[in-house]
Design a protein around this motif. Structure first.
Motif, mmCIF file in Angstrom:
data_model
loop_
_atom_site.group_PDB
_atom_site.id
_atom_site.type_symbol
_atom_site.label_atom_id
_atom_site.label_comp_id
_atom_site.label_asym_id
_atom_site.label_seq_id
_atom_site.Cartn_x
_atom_site.Cartn_y
_atom_site.Cartn_z
ATOM 1 N N UNK A 76 -0.123 9.370 4.488
ATOM 2 C CA UNK A 76 -0.505 10.528 3.693
ATOM 3 C C UNK A 76 0.681 11.481 3.537
ATOM 4 N N UNK A 77 1.371 11.760 4.625
ATOM 5 C CA UNK A 77 2.530 12.659 4.579
ATOM 6 C C UNK A 77 3.620 12.104 3.667
ATOM 7 N N UNK B 203 6.465 12.614 -1.409
ATOM 8 C CA UNK B 203 7.026 11.993 -2.615
ATOM 9 C C UNK B 203 6.502 12.650 -3.884
ATOM 10 N N UNK B 204 5.337 13.298 -3.796
ATOM 11 C CA UNK B 204 4.777 14.007 -4.950
ATOM 12 C C UNK B 204 5.224 15.461 -4.987
ATOM 13 N N UNK B 205 6.099 15.845 -4.063
ATOM 14 C CA UNK B 205 6.648 17.203 -3.960
ATOM 15 C C UNK B 205 5.579 18.262 -3.742
ATOM 16 N N UNK B 206 4.549 17.920 -2.989
ATOM 17 C CA UNK B 206 3.513 18.888 -2.634
ATOM 18 C C UNK B 206 3.967 19.589 -1.365
ATOM 19 N N UNK B 207 4.043 20.884 -1.425
ATOM 20 C CA UNK B 207 4.527 21.675 -0.300
ATOM 21 C C UNK B 207 3.359 22.306 0.445
ATOM 22 N N UNK B 208 3.534 22.505 1.725
ATOM 23 C CA UNK B 208 2.526 23.182 2.534
ATOM 24 C C UNK B 208 2.519 24.670 2.196
ATOM 25 N N UNK C 63 0.817 -1.219 0.000
ATOM 26 C CA UNK C 63 0.000 0.000 0.000
ATOM 27 C C UNK C 63 0.849 1.267 0.000
ATOM 28 N N UNK C 64 2.053 1.221 0.522
ATOM 29 C CA UNK C 64 2.871 2.435 0.546
ATOM 30 C C UNK C 64 3.302 2.871 -0.855
ATOM 31 N N UNK C 65 3.104 2.004 -1.869
ATOM 32 C CA UNK C 65 3.442 2.357 -3.244
ATOM 33 C C UNK C 65 2.204 2.584 -4.109
ATOM 34 N N UNK C 66 1.034 2.547 -3.542
ATOM 35 C CA UNK C 66 -0.198 2.742 -4.304
ATOM 36 C C UNK C 66 -0.631 4.196 -4.175
ATOM 37 N N UNK C 67 -0.039 5.036 -5.004
ATOM 38 C CA UNK C 67 -0.221 6.483 -4.887
ATOM 39 C C UNK C 67 -1.646 6.945 -5.159
ATOM 40 N N UNK C 68 -2.427 6.179 -5.893
ATOM 41 C CA UNK C 68 -3.812 6.580 -6.138
ATOM 42 C C UNK C 68 -4.598 6.652 -4.836
ATOM 43 N N UNK C 69 -4.136 5.928 -3.815
ATOM 44 C CA UNK C 69 -4.834 5.943 -2.528
ATOM 45 C C UNK C 69 -4.918 7.333 -1.916
ATOM 46 N N UNK C 70 -3.946 8.193 -2.205
ATOM 47 C CA UNK C 70 -3.964 9.539 -1.628
ATOM 48 C C UNK C 70 -5.190 10.322 -2.108
ATOM 49 N N UNK C 71 -5.722 9.959 -3.281
ATOM 50 C CA UNK C 71 -6.880 10.658 -3.845
ATOM 51 C C UNK C 71 -8.186 9.928 -3.593
ATOM 52 N N UNK C 72 -8.136 8.648 -3.207
ATOM 53 C CA UNK C 72 -9.358 7.858 -3.138
ATOM 54 C C UNK C 72 -9.696 7.322 -1.757
ATOM 55 N N UNK C 73 -8.764 7.416 -0.786
ATOM 56 C CA UNK C 73 -9.010 6.806 0.517
ATOM 57 C C UNK C 73 -8.571 7.720 1.648
#
Length: 139
Positions: A119-120, A125-130, A102-112
């Protein structure tokens, strides 16, 4: 962005099915089937709206909702052929099926809903900054 003109995006949020009808015999089966169909919308955008309609009633599915599910499935019947084709490739060893943690299933961040640490990790890993300003879901 301060000088840009905003534009509304028309989205139909009203259900087309209604709440009437007899409750389905097995709501758990309905939820499982509809949940599986949701994943199909990633590759079949033509059924997305119809799948959304049946998803609106996962909390209290009725027979009209299950009938729509059956109609959606009949539009996507060729999927069964594809499944058998892939199954044959797996059986002959031409395709390998691997477990993806599950730690490699990135679609989960958008669906679960995810634990904060996972989540962090995905977010980083997607380089999303606060944002520098505090928000309701502050990072």
């Amino acid at each position: 962005m301060g000088v840009c003109n905003s534009s509304g995006s028309p989205v139909d949020t009203e259900s087309k099915l209604g709440d009437g009808g007899t409750p389905v015999v097995d709501p758990t089966l309905y939820r499982s089937l509809v949940g599986s169909l949701k994943y199909l919308t990633f590759t079949r955008s033509d059924i997305t709206h119809d799948v959304l309609q049946v998803c609106l009633y996962m909390h209290d599915p009725r027979e009209p909702h299950f009938s729509l599910f059956k109609r959606i499935f009949a539009r996507t019947k060729h999927i069964e052929i594809d499944i058998h084709f892939v199954r044959d490739l797996v059986a002959t060893g031409q395709v390998r099926v691997l477990h993806v943690p599950s730690r490699f299933q990135y679609a989960d961040i958008f669906t679960k809903g995810l634990p904060s640490t996972l989540f962090d990790e995905f977010r980083d890993s997607l380089s999303v900054r606060c944002t520098p300003a505090p928000t309701a879901g502050e990072c």
